[in-house]
Structure formats: C-alpha cells, structure tokens
Design a protein around this motif. Structure first.
Motif, PDB file in Angstrom:
ATOM      1  N   LEU A 181       0.828  -1.202   0.000  1.00  0.00           N
ATOM      2  CA  LEU A 181       0.000   0.000   0.000  1.00  0.00           C
ATOM      3  C   LEU A 181       0.863   1.253   0.000  1.00  0.00           C
ATOM      4  N   THR A 182       0.330   2.299  -0.573  1.00  0.00           N
ATOM      5  CA  THR A 182       1.013   3.601  -0.578  1.00  0.00           C
ATOM      6  C   THR A 182       0.034   4.670  -0.122  1.00  0.00           C
ATOM      7  N   GLY A 183       0.560   5.833   0.186  1.00  0.00           N
ATOM      8  CA  GLY A 183      -0.292   6.945   0.581  1.00  0.00           C
ATOM      9  C   GLY A 183      -0.395   7.089   2.084  1.00  0.00           C
ATOM     10  N   VAL A 184      -1.159   8.072   2.504  1.00  0.00           N
ATOM     11  CA  VAL A 184      -1.311   8.396   3.927  1.00  0.00           C
ATOM     12  C   VAL A 184      -2.151   7.327   4.612  1.00  0.00           C
ATOM     13  N   LEU A 185      -1.682   6.870   5.772  1.00  0.00           N
ATOM     14  CA  LEU A 185      -2.380   5.839   6.519  1.00  0.00           C
ATOM     15  C   LEU A 185      -3.826   6.242   6.793  1.00  0.00           C
ATOM     16  N   HIS A 186      -4.764   5.360   6.418  1.00  0.00           N
ATOM     17  CA  HIS A 186      -6.200   5.520   6.621  1.00  0.00           C
ATOM     18  C   HIS A 186      -6.786   6.731   5.901  1.00  0.00           C
ATOM     19  N   SER A 187      -6.106   7.175   4.845  1.00  0.00           N
ATOM     20  CA  SER A 187      -6.753   8.113   3.928  1.00  0.00           C
ATOM     21  C   SER A 187      -7.817   7.333   3.152  1.00  0.00           C
ATOM     22  N   LEU A 188      -8.749   8.042   2.521  1.00  0.00           N
ATOM     23  CA  LEU A 188      -9.801   7.368   1.764  1.00  0.00           C
ATOM     24  C   LEU A 188      -9.207   6.457   0.688  1.00  0.00           C
ATOM     25  N   ARG A 189      -8.207   6.957  -0.005  1.00  0.00           N
ATOM     26  CA  ARG A 189      -7.615   6.185  -1.101  1.00  0.00           C
ATOM     27  C   ARG A 189      -6.903   4.942  -0.575  1.00  0.00           C
ATOM     28  N   ARG A 190      -6.115   5.095   0.488  1.00  0.00           N
ATOM     29  CA  ARG A 190      -5.378   3.945   1.014  1.00  0.00           C
ATOM     30  C   ARG A 190      -6.327   2.914   1.630  1.00  0.00           C
ATOM     31  N   ASP A 191      -7.375   3.364   2.330  1.00  0.00           N
ATOM     32  CA  ASP A 191      -8.337   2.429   2.904  1.00  0.00           C
ATOM     33  C   ASP A 191      -9.028   1.617   1.811  1.00  0.00           C
ATOM     34  N   ARG A 192      -9.334   2.259   0.688  1.00  0.00           N
ATOM     35  CA  ARG A 192      -9.937   1.510  -0.419  1.00  0.00           C
ATOM     36  C   ARG A 192      -8.985   0.429  -0.933  1.00  0.00           C
ATOM     37  N   SER A 193      -7.704   0.757  -1.010  1.00  0.00           N
ATOM     38  CA  SER A 193      -6.711  -0.225  -1.461  1.00  0.00           C
ATOM     39  C   SER A 193      -6.581  -1.370  -0.466  1.00  0.00           C
ATOM     40  N   ALA A 194      -6.604  -1.048   0.828  1.00  0.00           N
ATOM     41  CA  ALA A 194      -6.485  -2.073   1.856  1.00  0.00           C
ATOM     42  C   ALA A 194      -7.666  -3.029   1.812  1.00  0.00           C
ATOM     43  N   ILE A 195      -8.864  -2.490   1.664  1.00  0.00           N
ATOM     44  CA  ILE A 195     -10.064  -3.334   1.597  1.00  0.00           C
ATOM     45  C   ILE A 195     -10.051  -4.178   0.322  1.00  0.00           C
ATOM     46  N   ALA A 196      -9.665  -3.574  -0.786  1.00  0.00           N
ATOM     47  CA  ALA A 196      -9.618  -4.313  -2.055  1.00  0.00           C
ATOM     48  C   ALA A 196      -8.641  -5.479  -1.976  1.00  0.00           C
ATOM     49  N   HIS A 197      -7.515  -5.293  -1.270  1.00  0.00           N
ATOM     50  CA  HIS A 197      -6.516  -6.353  -1.168  1.00  0.00           C
ATOM     51  C   HIS A 197      -7.129  -7.631  -0.620  1.00  0.00           C
TER      52      HIS A 197
ATOM     53  N   ILE B 150      -0.423 -11.288   9.231  1.00  0.00           N
ATOM     54  CA  ILE B 150      -1.758 -10.725   9.017  1.00  0.00           C
ATOM     55  C   ILE B 150      -1.662  -9.346   8.364  1.00  0.00           C
ATOM     56  N   GLU B 151      -0.738  -8.529   8.862  1.00  0.00           N
ATOM     57  CA  GLU B 151      -0.644  -7.149   8.395  1.00  0.00           C
ATOM     58  C   GLU B 151      -0.125  -7.044   6.967  1.00  0.00           C
ATOM     59  N   ARG B 152       0.672  -8.009   6.532  1.00  0.00           N
ATOM     60  CA  ARG B 152       1.199  -7.960   5.164  1.00  0.00           C
ATOM     61  C   ARG B 152       0.327  -8.718   4.162  1.00  0.00           C
ATOM     62  N   TYR B 153      -0.312  -9.798   4.585  1.00  0.00           N
ATOM     63  CA  TYR B 153      -0.973 -10.680   3.631  1.00  0.00           C
ATOM     64  C   TYR B 153      -2.498 -10.668   3.708  1.00  0.00           C
ATOM     65  N   ILE B 154      -3.056 -10.368   4.862  1.00  0.00           N
ATOM     66  CA  ILE B 154      -4.499 -10.503   5.039  1.00  0.00           C
ATOM     67  C   ILE B 154      -5.193  -9.157   5.124  1.00  0.00           C
ATOM     68  N   ALA B 155      -4.913  -8.404   6.153  1.00  0.00           N
ATOM     69  CA  ALA B 155      -5.639  -7.153   6.402  1.00  0.00           C
ATOM     70  C   ALA B 155      -4.655  -6.037   6.718  1.00  0.00           C
ATOM     71  N   PRO B 156      -4.023  -5.476   5.700  1.00  0.00           N
ATOM     72  CA  PRO B 156      -3.078  -4.381   5.949  1.00  0.00           C
ATOM     73  C   PRO B 156      -3.772  -3.200   6.623  1.00  0.00           C
ATOM     74  N   ASP B 157      -3.056  -2.564   7.543  1.00  0.00           N
ATOM     75  CA  ASP B 157      -3.528  -1.389   8.280  1.00  0.00           C
ATOM     76  C   ASP B 157      -4.626  -1.708   9.291  1.00  0.00           C
ATOM     77  N   MET B 158      -4.875  -2.987   9.564  1.00  0.00           N
ATOM     78  CA  MET B 158      -5.898  -3.349  10.541  1.00  0.00           C
ATOM     79  C   MET B 158      -5.403  -3.055  11.956  1.00  0.00           C
ATOM     80  N   THR B 159      -6.339  -2.682  12.847  1.00  0.00           N
ATOM     81  CA  THR B 159      -6.034  -2.467  14.262  1.00  0.00           C
ATOM     82  C   THR B 159      -7.078  -3.173  15.105  1.00  0.00           C
ATOM     83  N   MET B 160      -6.609  -4.073  15.965  1.00  0.00           N
ATOM     84  CA  MET B 160      -7.500  -4.708  16.939  1.00  0.00           C
ATOM     85  C   MET B 160      -7.116  -4.188  18.319  1.00  0.00           C
ATOM     86  N   ARG B 161      -7.957  -3.355  18.876  1.00  0.00           N
ATOM     87  CA  ARG B 161      -7.667  -2.745  20.174  1.00  0.00           C
ATOM     88  C   ARG B 161      -8.292  -3.585  21.286  1.00  0.00           C
TER      89      ARG B 161
END
Length: 425
Positions: free
Chosen positions: A127-143, A317-328
């Motif tokens: 992924l590229t771009g600002v973390l949790h920007s609209l564009r990057r979140d779309r890429s993360a979900i698409a992955h 998980i962060e590289r292959y499944i759900a990049p940028d995911m956070t489980m608090r």
C-alpha cells in the motif's frame, strides 16, 4: 547425522533457545531432526535466505507462501507448540550477542545460503499513501475483499456471512449455515428490528445482514462497503430475493455518510479496519447516524492489552491478510463509544464461537483445495491456510477475542428506550 544440514541448524537454534526444538526440521538433503509430530520442511536454500533477511514471522510466512518451506503433519499443532514456547518466555529471552550473529553468518556461508534477498511473494500487500486516507483504505479493503467472489462463495456458507457465527446447538446436522443464521437473528433481535424501520449496515460485506433483516424483519436497509466486488455480489442477491425496492447497497466510506437518521445501525467486524486515530470519527459517525433511542450492534475483534506490540495481528496478518488493521482491547473500544455519546447496554463475548467458525472455514478450504487453487492460485491458497489455522488457534488461546456490543443513543431526557430485561437472550 551430526553434520547434516538439519542437525547443524538445530544445534544452533537450540543453543540460542536454551531448550529443545519445539518441532522437527527436515532440510533439502532429506535429513530430519527433532521431536515426533509436525515437521518444518526446508525445500531449498532460499527458505533460509528468506529467514536471514526477515527473521521471525514474516520470513517464515514468505517462505511458506512461496513454497520454499512446507509443513508435514498437523499445522495447527505446530503453531500450538511454538506459541507454548512463546508463552513460557523462552523466545523473549533470546538475545543475539555479536558472536551469535557471527555464528549465524558463518553457518549461512557454509550452507550456501548467502545471497541477495529474495523478492517477497506477489500476494504481499504493498500500500502507498497516507495511513487511513480514503484512497489507502480503499486499497487495503480491495486487497482482501476483492480477491474473488467465487473464492468466498467456496469458503463461506450460502448467507456469505464472513464473521463469527453464533453456535446455539451441538445436535447432529447443526452446522455453519445455521450458526450464521442464528448470529444474524441475534443481531436483529438486539437491534429490536420491526417492519418499516430503517437499518444502516456499515461494512456490509456480501449482504448477509441486509438480506436477513429485510426478508425476516421487514426493514428498509442501506449497506455501505469499500469493496467493488461485494457491491456487485449484493446487488445480484437483492435482485434474486426481490429486495431491490427495500435495500440499497453503495460503495461508500463511512466518512461519506450523510443520510441520517436511521432507526438502527450495525457494524459487523468492520471497525478493525478503521485504525486507532480514526476510531473516534467512526464512533461519532455511528452515533450521528442514529435516531435518539436508536440501537447500535457492533461486532468487533479485540487483541491483547493496551501495550500489545502487534495490534494488527502480527507481521503475517498485516502484510498478507488485512493491511492497516487495528484490533484494540475491548475496554478501549467501549471508551470510544462512550466518548461519542453512546450508552453501553450489553457486551457479549463470542470468542469460543469464532474458534468453531474459523475451523469450519479451514476444513472447507482443505476439502475444496484444488478448486481454491484454481480460483486464486496456490500461493494465495497457502496464505489462507496459514490465516485460518493460525486464526482459530489465536481465538482458542485467548490471544484474540470477538464481542458483540449493544449500545444506544440516549434520548435528550437521558432515557434509553430499552427494555429492563435482555429480551433478545
């Protein structure tokens, strides 16, 4: 043989650990060393080269996904033994001194492992771009979610529910499909859905809740998701069930929602993708979308304590499944909801239910392995094998949890409009 590749590797690792190998190792020369049970098979030197450049979980994942490393025997048992070693503190106590690094480099040279770092498998997210920007979140979900509708149809039950089921029976014949039906019905009961009410599903997936709520509870519903393939699939389901006049699905970010108010809001295992810094915005949006006395059901995974060093689930998980995911931690999620204005009415732990759910998915994957490989390729299928086996164990050992949180937007008078008893139980 004392000079075999496996024996030299085992001797070095056991000296660092101060303990025997938890699982056996077989190297490319065919020699095996270690206890009975699962065996890590190093198929070539490249497997060790991956570990040399990315020690630990990421290197192991890259080696397994690429096929440079395999596991003979029970993969879950192999994970279980390694995590037992982690819990004992043995791995945390390993500190490589300069002489250890020198020894590792010397061993690598003697085994012919030294060389340029291998390229990561193509299945790894970039992924590229600002973390949790609209564009990057779309890429993360698409992955993750735009992998293949056909693959998810192979893996999931007919409802296409991709979240923990709710297992209410151990009678023969009761399976995943019924557990997902019971989960969807539980959510609808907690929300107090009645005919004519307006429901919002934030992160609607493949439409399982939208279809169930409209068919069985007579609501009008809106679902939003960032996945183009999910939108396509849901629209097909709505046409199939003659629900196009009562249910709308959009490819839309939660931050773009404007058409409040709704009588009820659900968000099922979507909050993990929001990120810690954006979670207040997410919680505020859920609150803003509701009428006073409107209920929210939030089903969400949690992980560890506040200081957990891997809130996304770890390098794999962060590289292959759900990049940028956070489980608090659950407590932090509840704090965010209360700060947004919600009153927390109920918290329902479903951790054990997820163990059974994920194991059902894992068994389905193995049963349909050839079909899965044909749909997404062998490397991606191996990603999912690791993901499901490791995920089931993480829930079993309480390293991950999942909860349904029922909250309400209070009336201006402070009242909740909620019954005094758990009428949905």
């Amino acid at each position: 043989m004392p000079n075999s590749i496996a024996n030299r590797l085992a001797t070095f690792v056991e000296r660092l650990l101060g303990a025997p190998l938890p699982i056996a190792v077989r190297a490319w020369d065919g020699e095996r060393v270690g206890p009975e049970g699962p065996t890590v098979v190093l198929k070539n030197r490249r497997a060790l080269r991956r570990l040399l450049y990315a020690p630990g979980e990421l290197g192991l994942a890259r080696a397994y996904v690429s096929g440079d490393l395999d596991v003979e025997g029970d993969l879950a048992e192999g994970f279980r033994r390694i995590w037992a070693l982690t819990r004992s503190g043995e791995l945390r106590r390993v500190q490589l001194a300069p002489r250890d690094w020198a020894g590792a480099a010397g061993l690598a040279a003697r085994l012919g492992v030294l060389g340029l770092p291998p390229k990561p498998p193509a299945e790894e997210a970039r992924l590229t771009g600002v973390l949790h920007s609209l564009r990057r979140d779309r890429s993360a979900i698409a992955h993750h979610y735009d992998l293949s509708n056909a693959f998810y149809q192979l893996l999931l039950d007919d409802s296409m529910a991709y979240s923990s089921g709710y297992w209410t029976s151990d009678e023969p014949g009761y399976g995943l499909a019924q557990a997902q039906h019971d989960k969807l019905e539980l959510i609808c009961r907690k929300l107090g859905l009645r005919p004519g009410m307006r429901l919002l599903d934030v992160g609607c997936g493949w439409g399982s809740l939208l279809v169930h709520a409209a068919k069985h509870h007579g609501v009008h519903a809106v679902g939003v998701t960032l996945s183009a393939q999910q939108v396509q699939h849901v629209r097909g389901r709505l046409k199939q069930h003659d629900l196009e006049d009562r249910v709308e699905v959009r490819q839309q970010d939660y931050r773009e929602l404007t058409d409040a108010p709704f009588d009820a809001v659900a968000s099922v295992e979507m909050g993990e993708h929001v990120g810690e810094e954006n979670y207040p915005t997410y919680a505020n949006t859920l609150f803003r979308m509701l009428n006073p006395a409107g209920r929210l059901v939030l089903q969400q995974m949690s992980r560890g304590r506040a200081g957990d060093s891997a809130p996304g689930g770890g390098a794999f998980i962060e590289r292959y499944i759900a990049p940028d995911m956070t489980m608090r931690p659950l407590s932090r999620t509840l704090g965010h909801l209360e700060t947004a204005g919600f009153e927390i009415r109920d918290v329902h732990a479903l951790r054990e239910h997820y163990v059974t759910t994920v194991r059902e998915w894992a068994e389905t994957l193995e049963f349909h392995w050839a079909e899965a490989v044909a749909l997404v390729g062998e490397a991606e299928a191996r990603v999912w094998r690791l993901y499901l086996v490791g995920g089931a164990l993480a829930f079993e050992e309480n390293r991950m949890g999942v909860d349904q949180v029922l909250a309400v937007r209070p009336l201006d008078t402070g009242g909740s409009g909620m019954p005094a008893t758990r009428e949905w139980a």
